[in-house]
Write a protein that holds these residues in place. Structure first.
Motif, PDB file in Angstrom:
ATOM      1  N   PHE A 154     -44.407  -2.241   3.116  1.00 31.07           N
ATOM      2  CA  PHE A 154     -44.729  -3.598   3.538  1.00 31.07           C
ATOM      3  C   PHE A 154     -45.417  -3.574   4.900  1.00 31.07           C
ATOM      4  CE2 PHE A 154     -40.884  -3.851   0.963  1.00 31.07           C
ATOM      5  CZ  PHE A 154     -41.267  -4.756  -0.011  1.00 31.07           C
ATOM      6  N   LYS A 155     -46.418  -4.454   5.055  1.00 33.09           N
ATOM      7  CA  LYS A 155     -47.136  -4.590   6.320  1.00 33.09           C
ATOM      8  C   LYS A 155     -47.294  -6.060   6.669  1.00 33.09           C
ATOM      9  CE  LYS A 155     -49.427  -2.092   8.503  1.00 33.09           C
ATOM     10  NZ  LYS A 155     -49.195  -1.493   9.840  1.00 33.09           N
ATOM     11  N   LYS A 156     -47.167  -6.364   7.940  1.00 25.42           N
ATOM     12  CA  LYS A 156     -47.461  -7.681   8.514  1.00 25.42           C
ATOM     13  C   LYS A 156     -46.444  -8.745   8.094  1.00 25.42           C
ATOM     14  CE  LYS A 156     -52.433  -6.875   9.038  1.00 25.42           C
ATOM     15  NZ  LYS A 156     -53.791  -7.374   8.757  1.00 25.42           N
ATOM     16  N   ASP A 157     -45.719  -9.246   9.092  1.00 28.52           N
ATOM     17  CA  ASP A 157     -44.751 -10.339   8.906  1.00 28.52           C
ATOM     18  C   ASP A 157     -43.747 -10.012   7.806  1.00 28.52           C
ATOM     19  OD1 ASP A 157     -46.170 -11.720  10.854  1.00 28.52           O
ATOM     20  OD2 ASP A 157     -47.414 -12.747   9.377  1.00 28.52           O
ATOM     21  N   VAL A 158     -43.130  -8.850   7.907  1.00 29.67           N
ATOM     22  CA  VAL A 158     -42.161  -8.420   6.896  1.00 29.67           C
ATOM     23  C   VAL A 158     -40.817  -9.086   7.164  1.00 29.67           C
ATOM     24  CG1 VAL A 158     -41.039  -6.445   5.802  1.00 29.67           C
ATOM     25  CG2 VAL A 158     -43.347  -6.207   6.750  1.00 29.67           C
ATOM     26  N   LEU A 159     -40.218  -9.644   6.123  1.00 25.96           N
ATOM     27  CA  LEU A 159     -38.911 -10.285   6.246  1.00 25.96           C
ATOM     28  C   LEU A 159     -38.051  -9.874   5.053  1.00 25.96           C
ATOM     29  CD1 LEU A 159     -37.281 -12.349   7.982  1.00 25.96           C
ATOM     30  CD2 LEU A 159     -38.013 -14.096   6.341  1.00 25.96           C
ATOM     31  N   LEU A 160     -36.884  -9.290   5.343  1.00 26.57           N
ATOM     32  CA  LEU A 160     -35.923  -8.916   4.310  1.00 26.57           C
ATOM     33  C   LEU A 160     -34.675  -9.762   4.510  1.00 26.57           C
ATOM     34  CD1 LEU A 160     -34.998  -5.274   3.249  1.00 26.57           C
ATOM     35  CD2 LEU A 160     -33.303  -7.078   3.346  1.00 26.57           C
ATOM     36  N   VAL A 161     -34.304 -10.528   3.483  1.00 23.51           N
ATOM     37  CA  VAL A 161     -33.162 -11.431   3.575  1.00 23.51           C
ATOM     38  C   VAL A 161     -32.105 -11.011   2.553  1.00 23.51           C
ATOM     39  CG1 VAL A 161     -32.357 -13.809   3.386  1.00 23.51           C
ATOM     40  CG2 VAL A 161     -34.615 -13.334   4.352  1.00 23.51           C
ATOM     41  N   ASN A 162     -30.877 -10.866   3.050  1.00 20.94           N
ATOM     42  CA  ASN A 162     -29.722 -10.511   2.241  1.00 20.94           C
ATOM     43  C   ASN A 162     -28.595 -11.471   2.626  1.00 20.94           C
ATOM     44  OD1 ASN A 162     -27.016  -8.925   1.931  1.00 20.94           O
ATOM     45  ND2 ASN A 162     -28.459  -7.736   0.712  1.00 20.94           N
ATOM     46  N   PRO A 163     -27.661 -11.791   1.729  1.00 19.72           N
ATOM     47  CA  PRO A 163     -26.569 -12.697   2.112  1.00 19.72           C
ATOM     48  C   PRO A 163     -25.807 -12.250   3.355  1.00 19.72           C
ATOM     49  CG  PRO A 163     -26.571 -12.374  -0.263  1.00 19.72           C
ATOM     50  CD  PRO A 163     -27.592 -11.437   0.301  1.00 19.72           C
ATOM     51  N   ARG A 164     -25.844 -10.952   3.677  1.00 21.46           N
ATOM     52  CA  ARG A 164     -25.074 -10.428   4.813  1.00 21.46           C
ATOM     53  C   ARG A 164     -25.901 -10.255   6.084  1.00 21.46           C
ATOM     54  NH1 ARG A 164     -23.810  -7.427   0.381  1.00 21.46           N
ATOM     55  NH2 ARG A 164     -25.239  -5.785   1.054  1.00 21.46           N
ATOM     56  N   TYR A 165     -27.259 -10.281   5.975  1.00 21.15           N
ATOM     57  CA  TYR A 165     -28.074 -10.009   7.149  1.00 21.15           C
ATOM     58  C   TYR A 165     -29.505 -10.470   6.907  1.00 21.15           C
ATOM     59  CZ  TYR A 165     -29.785  -6.196   4.336  1.00 21.15           C
ATOM     60  OH  TYR A 165     -30.343  -5.476   3.320  1.00 21.15           O
ATOM     61  N   THR A 166     -30.290 -10.511   7.987  1.00 20.64           N
ATOM     62  CA  THR A 166     -31.725 -10.776   7.925  1.00 20.64           C
ATOM     63  C   THR A 166     -32.440  -9.731   8.766  1.00 20.64           C
ATOM     64  OG1 THR A 166     -31.375 -13.151   7.653  1.00 20.64           O
ATOM     65  CG2 THR A 166     -33.550 -12.451   8.385  1.00 20.64           C
ATOM     66  N   LEU A 167     -33.530  -9.179   8.245  1.00 20.28           N
ATOM     67  CA  LEU A 167     -34.282  -8.134   8.942  1.00 20.28           C
ATOM     68  C   LEU A 167     -35.737  -8.559   9.060  1.00 20.28           C
ATOM     69  CD1 LEU A 167     -33.994  -4.331   8.332  1.00 20.28           C
ATOM     70  CD2 LEU A 167     -36.241  -5.390   8.336  1.00 20.28           C
ATOM     71  N   SER A 168     -36.300  -8.368  10.246  1.00 22.75           N
ATOM     72  CA  SER A 168     -37.695  -8.735  10.490  1.00 22.75           C
ATOM     73  C   SER A 168     -38.404  -7.574  11.170  1.00 22.75           C
ATOM     74  CB  SER A 168     -37.770  -9.975  11.385  1.00 22.75           C
ATOM     75  OG  SER A 168     -39.108 -10.258  11.756  1.00 22.75           O
ATOM     76  N   CYS A 169     -39.623  -7.249  10.706  1.00 23.85           N
ATOM     77  CA  CYS A 169     -40.388  -6.161  11.317  1.00 23.85           C
ATOM     78  C   CYS A 169     -41.852  -6.286  10.908  1.00 23.85           C
ATOM     79  CB  CYS A 169     -39.836  -4.800  10.915  1.00 23.85           C
ATOM     80  SG  CYS A 169     -39.915  -4.465   9.145  1.00 23.85           S
ATOM     81  N   ASP A 170     -42.671  -5.355  11.397  1.00 22.62           N
ATOM     82  CA  ASP A 170     -44.089  -5.349  11.057  1.00 22.62           C
ATOM     83  C   ASP A 170     -44.402  -4.357   9.947  1.00 22.62           C
ATOM     84  OD1 ASP A 170     -46.973  -6.086  11.782  1.00 22.62           O
ATOM     85  OD2 ASP A 170     -47.001  -3.899  11.909  1.00 22.62           O
ATOM     86  N   THR A 171     -43.630  -3.260   9.868  1.00 25.23           N
ATOM     87  CA  THR A 171     -43.878  -2.221   8.876  1.00 25.23           C
ATOM     88  C   THR A 171     -42.552  -1.717   8.325  1.00 25.23           C
ATOM     89  OG1 THR A 171     -45.840  -1.528  10.109  1.00 25.23           O
ATOM     90  CG2 THR A 171     -45.053  -0.039   8.407  1.00 25.23           C
ATOM     91  N   LEU A 172     -42.462  -1.626   7.000  1.00 21.69           N
ATOM     92  CA  LEU A 172     -41.199  -1.257   6.364  1.00 21.69           C
ATOM     93  C   LEU A 172     -41.469  -0.511   5.066  1.00 21.69           C
ATOM     94  CD1 LEU A 172     -37.996  -1.796   6.346  1.00 21.69           C
ATOM     95  CD2 LEU A 172     -38.541  -3.669   4.789  1.00 21.69           C
ATOM     96  N   ARG A 173     -40.671   0.528   4.813  1.00 24.63           N
ATOM     97  CA  ARG A 173     -40.688   1.188   3.503  1.00 24.63           C
ATOM     98  C   ARG A 173     -39.339   0.943   2.845  1.00 24.63           C
ATOM     99  NH1 ARG A 173     -39.379   6.494   1.425  1.00 24.63           N
ATOM    100  NH2 ARG A 173     -39.052   7.347   3.507  1.00 24.63           N
ATOM    101  N   TYR A 174     -39.379   0.541   1.580  1.00 23.61           N
ATOM    102  CA  TYR A 174     -38.144   0.209   0.868  1.00 23.61           C
ATOM    103  C   TYR A 174     -38.166   0.867  -0.503  1.00 23.61           C
ATOM    104  CZ  TYR A 174     -34.563  -2.596  -1.497  1.00 23.61           C
ATOM    105  OH  TYR A 174     -33.458  -3.000  -2.200  1.00 23.61           O
ATOM    106  N   ASN A 175     -37.061   1.556  -0.845  1.00 23.94           N
ATOM    107  CA  ASN A 175     -36.954   2.219  -2.140  1.00 23.94           C
ATOM    108  C   ASN A 175     -36.040   1.402  -3.039  1.00 23.94           C
ATOM    109  OD1 ASN A 175     -35.531   4.317  -4.089  1.00 23.94           O
ATOM    110  ND2 ASN A 175     -37.517   5.170  -3.493  1.00 23.94           N
ATOM    111  N   THR A 176     -36.535   1.016  -4.225  1.00 24.70           N
ATOM    112  CA  THR A 176     -35.776   0.131  -5.106  1.00 24.70           C
ATOM    113  C   THR A 176     -34.662   0.863  -5.851  1.00 24.70           C
ATOM    114  OG1 THR A 176     -37.338   0.457  -6.940  1.00 24.70           O
ATOM    115  CG2 THR A 176     -37.768  -1.374  -5.430  1.00 24.70           C
ATOM    116  N   VAL A 177     -34.655   2.200  -5.829  1.00 20.19           N
ATOM    117  CA  VAL A 177     -33.576   2.970  -6.467  1.00 20.19           C
ATOM    118  C   VAL A 177     -32.425   3.193  -5.488  1.00 20.19           C
ATOM    119  CG1 VAL A 177     -32.947   5.145  -7.582  1.00 20.19           C
ATOM    120  CG2 VAL A 177     -35.167   4.106  -8.056  1.00 20.19           C
ATOM    121  N   SER A 178     -32.726   3.746  -4.325  1.00 16.92           N
ATOM    122  CA  SER A 178     -31.686   3.988  -3.323  1.00 16.92           C
ATOM    123  C   SER A 178     -31.330   2.725  -2.548  1.00 16.92           C
ATOM    124  CB  SER A 178     -32.139   5.060  -2.335  1.00 16.92           C
ATOM    125  OG  SER A 178     -33.240   4.601  -1.560  1.00 16.92           O
ATOM    126  N   ARG A 179     -32.266   1.749  -2.530  1.00 16.56           N
ATOM    127  CA  ARG A 179     -32.124   0.503  -1.781  1.00 16.56           C
ATOM    128  C   ARG A 179     -31.925   0.764  -0.292  1.00 16.56           C
ATOM    129  NH1 ARG A 179     -28.900  -3.779  -5.769  1.00 16.56           N
ATOM    130  NH2 ARG A 179     -30.503  -3.753  -7.384  1.00 16.56           N
TER     131      ARG A 179
END
Length: 221
Positions: free
Chosen positions: A135-160
């Motif tokens: 992910f690039k530019k205005d990345v936002l990850l929202v989970n019921p337990r937390y919120t994460l904001s950054c500019d660059t992120l790599r996320y693996n859908t298997v390991s999560r």
């Protein structure tokens, strides 16, 4: 396959028009649509209506319009796109998909749902073979337990696991965290922050070159 195949030289001298239950197969990919123009000499097609593209037994993409180049094996899909595999669903308005590398690229913002995690960004890549999302530019990850904001992120859908590749902020109901590199395991709820790391919790501030934090136990080292 198609219900109707027609050719009109005065309308389009280079293409055959296919109408109804249209299906194409090219190497490992299948494409379905309501109608299409097939350019045989150029080895490409333009497809319209109820687009569905499948590759292998896991990836499916739907949309309103598709342009496919058989020489480069690149498909450009437009309008209300839904890309899904066994783990996640991605929605956007335009995707360039490389069938050779099983790679999707978007620049028109996307909304991704993976279990409890919802991710949005302005642009990104999806690598189907490794189940990695970049992910690039205005990345936002929202989970019921937390919120994460950054500019660059790599996320693996298997390991999560989310890997931070730049300045990153993470908020929970009890703590705030900042770092410029590291990772967060969204399943185990533990993380490792490096480079200018900071953890704030109930008025306490923890700083260090490296911070390991277990959200379940509420322990930082």
């Amino acid at each position: 396959n198609a219900d109707v195949s027609e050719f009109n030289e005065s309308f389009n001298a280079k293409a055959t028009r296919l109408i109804g239950n249209v299906r194409f197969k090219h190497e490992s990919a299948f494409m379905f649509c309501d109608s299409a123009y097939l350019y045989r000499e150029e080895n490409r097609l333009e497809a319209f209506g109820h687009i569905r593209l499948t590759q292998g037994d896991s990836l499916t993409m739907t949309g309103g319009k598709l342009d496919y180049d058989g020489n480069t094996r690149i498909a450009n899909v437009f309008e209300n796109i839904v890309l899904s595999d066994r783990k996640m669903t991605l929605r956007t308005q335009r995707i360039e998909y490389d069938l050779s590398g099983s790679t999707a690229y978007y620049t028109d913002s996307a909304h991704i749902v993976d279990g409890e995690n919802t991710l949005t960004s302005r642009q990104g890549f999806y690598y189907s073979k490794t189940a990695d999302l970049y992910f690039k530019k205005d990345v936002l990850l929202v989970n019921p337990r937390y919120t994460l904001s950054c500019d660059t992120l790599r996320y693996n859908t298997v390991s999560r696991i989310a890997y931070f590749l730049g300045p990153t902020y993470l908020w929970t109901t009890t703590s705030n965290m900042y770092c410029e590199s590291g990772w967060y395991n969204t399943n185990r709820q533990n993380c490792l922050f490096t480079r200018n790391s900071r953890l704030e919790n109930d008025g306490q501030v923890l700083r260090g070159d490296t911070i390991a934090y277990d959200q379940k136990k509420d322990i930082g080292k």
